[in-house]
Write a protein that holds these residues in place. Structure first.
Motif, PDB file in Angstrom:
ATOM      1  N   ASP A 156       0.815  -1.207   0.069  1.00 33.21           N
ATOM      2  CA  ASP A 156       0.081  -0.154  -0.011  1.00 33.21           C
ATOM      3  C   ASP A 156       0.944   1.245  -0.052  1.00 33.21           C
ATOM      4  O   ASP A 156       0.481   2.314  -0.595  1.00 33.21           O
ATOM      5  CB  ASP A 156      -0.920  -0.078   1.283  1.00 33.21           C
ATOM      6  CG  ASP A 156      -2.071  -0.672   1.024  1.00 33.21           C
ATOM      7  OD1 ASP A 156      -2.345  -1.551  -0.092  1.00 33.21           O
ATOM      8  OD2 ASP A 156      -3.195  -0.568   1.695  1.00 33.21           O
ATOM      9  N   HIS A 157       1.985   1.309   0.525  1.00 29.31           N
ATOM     10  CA  HIS A 157       2.817   2.361   0.432  1.00 29.31           C
ATOM     11  C   HIS A 157       3.411   2.519  -1.050  1.00 29.31           C
ATOM     12  O   HIS A 157       3.261   3.711  -1.329  1.00 29.31           O
ATOM     13  CB  HIS A 157       4.151   2.094   1.303  1.00 29.31           C
ATOM     14  CG  HIS A 157       5.048   3.320   1.219  1.00 29.31           C
ATOM     15  ND1 HIS A 157       5.300   4.532   1.657  1.00 29.31           N
ATOM     16  CD2 HIS A 157       6.272   3.275   0.526  1.00 29.31           C
ATOM     17  CE1 HIS A 157       6.163   5.196   1.527  1.00 29.31           C
ATOM     18  NE2 HIS A 157       6.795   4.370   0.799  1.00 29.31           N
ATOM     19  N   ASP A 196       1.624   7.797   0.485  1.00 29.99           N
ATOM     20  CA  ASP A 196       1.719   8.754   1.948  1.00 29.99           C
ATOM     21  C   ASP A 196       1.463   7.724   3.144  1.00 29.99           C
ATOM     22  O   ASP A 196       1.011   8.239   4.298  1.00 29.99           O
ATOM     23  CB  ASP A 196       0.668   9.932   1.992  1.00 29.99           C
ATOM     24  CG  ASP A 196       1.072  10.952   0.973  1.00 29.99           C
ATOM     25  OD1 ASP A 196       2.323  11.264   0.614  1.00 29.99           O
ATOM     26  OD2 ASP A 196       0.493  11.744   0.327  1.00 29.99           O
ATOM     27  N   TYR A 197       1.302   6.433   2.818  1.00 27.93           N
ATOM     28  CA  TYR A 197       1.091   5.791   4.226  1.00 27.93           C
ATOM     29  C   TYR A 197       2.211   4.490   4.277  1.00 27.93           C
ATOM     30  O   TYR A 197       2.995   4.096   3.670  1.00 27.93           O
ATOM     31  CB  TYR A 197      -0.194   4.844   3.892  1.00 27.93           C
ATOM     32  CG  TYR A 197      -1.337   5.819   3.408  1.00 27.93           C
ATOM     33  CD1 TYR A 197      -2.019   6.764   4.704  1.00 27.93           C
ATOM     34  CD2 TYR A 197      -1.699   6.065   2.301  1.00 27.93           C
ATOM     35  CE1 TYR A 197      -3.011   7.493   4.210  1.00 27.93           C
ATOM     36  CE2 TYR A 197      -2.717   6.936   2.029  1.00 27.93           C
ATOM     37  CZ  TYR A 197      -3.465   7.618   2.995  1.00 27.93           C
ATOM     38  OH  TYR A 197      -4.273   8.401   2.591  1.00 27.93           O
ATOM     39  N   ASN A 198       2.264   4.061   5.615  1.00 30.22           N
ATOM     40  CA  ASN A 198       3.127   2.945   5.917  1.00 30.22           C
ATOM     41  C   ASN A 198       4.801   3.089   5.765  1.00 30.22           C
ATOM     42  O   ASN A 198       4.943   2.410   4.840  1.00 30.22           O
ATOM     43  CB  ASN A 198       2.430   1.685   5.214  1.00 30.22           C
ATOM     44  CG  ASN A 198       0.930   1.593   5.864  1.00 30.22           C
ATOM     45  OD1 ASN A 198       0.574   2.056   6.827  1.00 30.22           O
ATOM     46  ND2 ASN A 198       0.386   0.575   5.087  1.00 30.22           N
ATOM     47  N   ASP A 241       4.248   4.809  12.337  1.00 31.15           N
ATOM     48  CA  ASP A 241       3.058   5.288  11.379  1.00 31.15           C
ATOM     49  C   ASP A 241       1.861   5.578  12.279  1.00 31.15           C
ATOM     50  O   ASP A 241       0.986   6.391  11.920  1.00 31.15           O
ATOM     51  CB  ASP A 241       2.619   4.089  10.349  1.00 31.15           C
ATOM     52  CG  ASP A 241       3.798   4.082   9.232  1.00 31.15           C
ATOM     53  OD1 ASP A 241       3.538   5.086   8.504  1.00 31.15           O
ATOM     54  OD2 ASP A 241       4.189   3.104   9.127  1.00 31.15           O
ATOM     55  N   LYS A 242       1.300   4.854  13.323  1.00 26.76           N
ATOM     56  CA  LYS A 242       0.441   5.308  14.350  1.00 26.76           C
ATOM     57  C   LYS A 242       0.644   6.634  14.857  1.00 26.76           C
ATOM     58  O   LYS A 242      -0.024   7.429  15.086  1.00 26.76           O
ATOM     59  CB  LYS A 242      -0.067   4.218  15.219  1.00 26.76           C
ATOM     60  CG  LYS A 242      -0.555   2.790  14.220  1.00 26.76           C
ATOM     61  CD  LYS A 242      -0.617   1.516  15.191  1.00 26.76           C
ATOM     62  CE  LYS A 242      -1.492   0.536  14.210  1.00 26.76           C
ATOM     63  NZ  LYS A 242      -1.793  -0.547  15.193  1.00 26.76           N
ATOM     64  N   ILE A 243       1.906   6.558  15.411  1.00 30.40           N
ATOM     65  CA  ILE A 243       2.045   7.951  16.261  1.00 30.40           C
ATOM     66  C   ILE A 243       2.111   8.985  15.135  1.00 30.40           C
ATOM     67  O   ILE A 243       1.943  10.302  15.555  1.00 30.40           O
ATOM     68  CB  ILE A 243       3.708   7.542  16.871  1.00 30.40           C
ATOM     69  CG1 ILE A 243       3.660   6.650  17.844  1.00 30.40           C
ATOM     70  CG2 ILE A 243       4.124   9.127  17.286  1.00 30.40           C
ATOM     71  CD1 ILE A 243       4.985   6.432  18.412  1.00 30.40           C
ATOM     72  N   GLY A 244       2.917   8.875  13.756  1.00 27.08           N
ATOM     73  CA  GLY A 244       2.806  10.066  12.991  1.00 27.08           C
ATOM     74  C   GLY A 244       1.629  10.121  12.194  1.00 27.08           C
ATOM     75  O   GLY A 244       1.575  11.183  11.112  1.00 27.08           O
ATOM     76  N   TYR A 259      -0.429   5.868   9.236  1.00 28.97           N
ATOM     77  CA  TYR A 259      -0.825   4.409   9.204  1.00 28.97           C
ATOM     78  C   TYR A 259      -2.171   4.243   8.435  1.00 28.97           C
ATOM     79  O   TYR A 259      -3.071   5.045   8.306  1.00 28.97           O
ATOM     80  CB  TYR A 259      -1.185   3.852  10.487  1.00 28.97           C
ATOM     81  CG  TYR A 259      -1.556   2.311  10.617  1.00 28.97           C
ATOM     82  CD1 TYR A 259      -0.639   1.321  10.351  1.00 28.97           C
ATOM     83  CD2 TYR A 259      -2.932   1.925  10.811  1.00 28.97           C
ATOM     84  CE1 TYR A 259      -0.971  -0.043  10.009  1.00 28.97           C
ATOM     85  CE2 TYR A 259      -3.175   0.696  10.737  1.00 28.97           C
ATOM     86  CZ  TYR A 259      -2.373  -0.274  10.328  1.00 28.97           C
ATOM     87  OH  TYR A 259      -2.807  -1.620  10.337  1.00 28.97           O
ATOM     88  N   LYS A 260      -2.016   3.209   7.398  1.00 29.25           N
ATOM     89  CA  LYS A 260      -3.140   2.702   6.837  1.00 29.25           C
ATOM     90  C   LYS A 260      -3.497   1.239   6.661  1.00 29.25           C
ATOM     91  O   LYS A 260      -2.409   0.593   6.602  1.00 29.25           O
ATOM     92  CB  LYS A 260      -3.113   3.115   5.177  1.00 29.25           C
ATOM     93  CG  LYS A 260      -4.078   2.595   4.341  1.00 29.25           C
ATOM     94  CD  LYS A 260      -3.834   3.234   2.895  1.00 29.25           C
ATOM     95  CE  LYS A 260      -5.024   2.726   1.950  1.00 29.25           C
ATOM     96  NZ  LYS A 260      -5.468   1.265   1.973  1.00 29.25           N
TER      97      LYS A 260
END
Length: 275
Positions: free
Chosen positions: A231-232, A237-239, A248-251, A254-255
Motif C-alpha cells: 500500500d505504501h 503517503d502511508y506505511n 506510522d500510528k504515532i505519525g 498508518y493505513k
C-alpha cells in the motif's frame, strides 16, 4: 565487520590476493578489503534471498496486474546492481570506523553488563531504534524537495517483486540503511549479533516486497509486512515503517492494508478476470 574481515584475510586475502608484506591492519588494505567484502556480501544476500523469495514466495499472478511494468524484474535487478556499489562507498567508511575500534561492538558475552539478557535486549532495542530512524528518514525522503531526485526511482515499482527490495537510488539506499550503522556507535552490541541482525534486515527488506500478504491475524496491525508496504508503493503517503506499525500510528500515516479489506492487488485481478 572485523569478524568478516578477519575470516576473509585468513582464508582468502592474505594467502592468495595481497602481497605477503602488506600488513592486515594497514588502513588502505582494510578499506579495499571492506569494499570488496561489502559488495560481495550485499550481492550474495540480494541475489540469493531475492531469487528464493521470487521463485518460492512471490505470487507470479501479480505480474498480470496493469501496474506491473514491462520487463520489470530485469529492470529491478539492473537498477539494484548498479546502485549497490555506490551505496557501499559510505557504508564502507562506517564499517572502517567499526574495524578501527570506534564503535561499541564487543566480542564476548561476558562483556555485556547483563550477559545473555543484555544480548537479547540489544536485539529488541536495535529493531525499535532502527524502525524509528527508518520511519523518519523514509518520510523525509517523501518531501517534495527530496522525493523526485532520490526516492521516486524506488516508487517506479507499484507492484513490487522481491528484486525491488534493493532497487534504490544510492543516496536513498544509504540513508535508509543509516540507522543500522549508527546503532553500534551509540549502544553496546555483540559482534555476532550485529552480523545476524544485518542479514536479518536485508532479508526483511526483501520480504516486504514479496507480495505475500499473509500475517497472523493478531499481528496484522502490529507488524509492517508486505501488505502494508504494498500500500505504501500504491498509495504513497502511508506505511513508512520497516518492521512495525508503531511510528506510522504515532505519525498519523498508518493505513490498514487494502489486501486485508478485500481491495488489494489480488482482489483487483479477481475482479478483472470476472469481467
Amino acid at each position: 565487520m572485523d569478524l568478516v574481515l578477519d575470516a576473509a584475510d585468513r582464508h582468502l586475502l592474505t594467502p592468495y590476493v595481497y602481497p605477503a608484506g602488506w600488513p592486515e591492519a594497514e588502513p588502505c588494505r582494510q578499506l579495499l578489503s571492506l569494499f570488496l567484502v561489502t559488495n560481495l556480501g550485499a550481492l550474495a544476500l540480494y541475489l540469493l534471498f531475492g531469487t528464493l523469495s521470487y521463485y518460492f514466495i512471490f505470487d507470479h499472478r501479480l505480474k498480470q496486474h496493469p501496474q506491473f511494468l514491462p520487463n520489470q524484474v530485469r529492470r529491478e535487478i539492473t537498477y539494484a546492481l548498479r546502485s549497490l556499489p555506490w551505496i557501499s562507498v559510505p557504508t564502507v567508511a562506517l564499517f572502517f570506523a567499526e574495524v578501527r575500534g570506534y564503535s561499541k561492538l564487543y566480542d564476548n558475552i561476558e562483556d555485556s553488563l547483563y550477559g545473555w539478557t543484555g544480548v537479547f535486549l540489544s536485539m529488541l532495542s536495535f529493531l525499535f531504534f532502527t524502525d524509528m530512524g527508518i520511519y523518519w528518514i523514509h518520510r523525509a525522503l517523501h518531501h517534495r524537495l527530496l522525493y523526485k531526485r532520490f526516492h521516486k526511482p524506488h516508487h517506479l515499482w507499484k507492484i513490487a517483486t522481491p528484486f525491488a527490495s534493493h532497487a534504490f537510488h544510492p543516496v536513498d539506499g544509504f540513508l535508509q540503511s543509516l540507522p543500522y550503522h549508527v546503532y553500534p556507535f551509540l549502544f553496546p552490541l555483540h559482534k555476532v549479533t550485529y552480523l545476524g541482525l544485518y542479514v536479518f534486515v536485508n532479508v526483511w527488506t526483501i520480504s516486504i516486497h514479496d507480495g505475500d500478504y499473509r500475517v497472523p491475524r493478531c499481528l496484522r496491525h502490529v507488524v509492517n509486512g508486505s501488505a502494508h508496504h504494498t500500500d505504501h508503493h500504491l498509495y504513497f503517503d502511508y506505511n513508512y515503517g520497516q518492521y512495525f506499525t508503531l511510528w506510522d500510528k504515532i505519525g498519523g500515516s498508518y493505513k490498514s492494508p487494502s489486501a486485508f479489506d478485500g481491495e488489494g492487488p489480488h482482489d483487483y485481478l479477481r475482479r478483472l478476470r470476472r469481467k
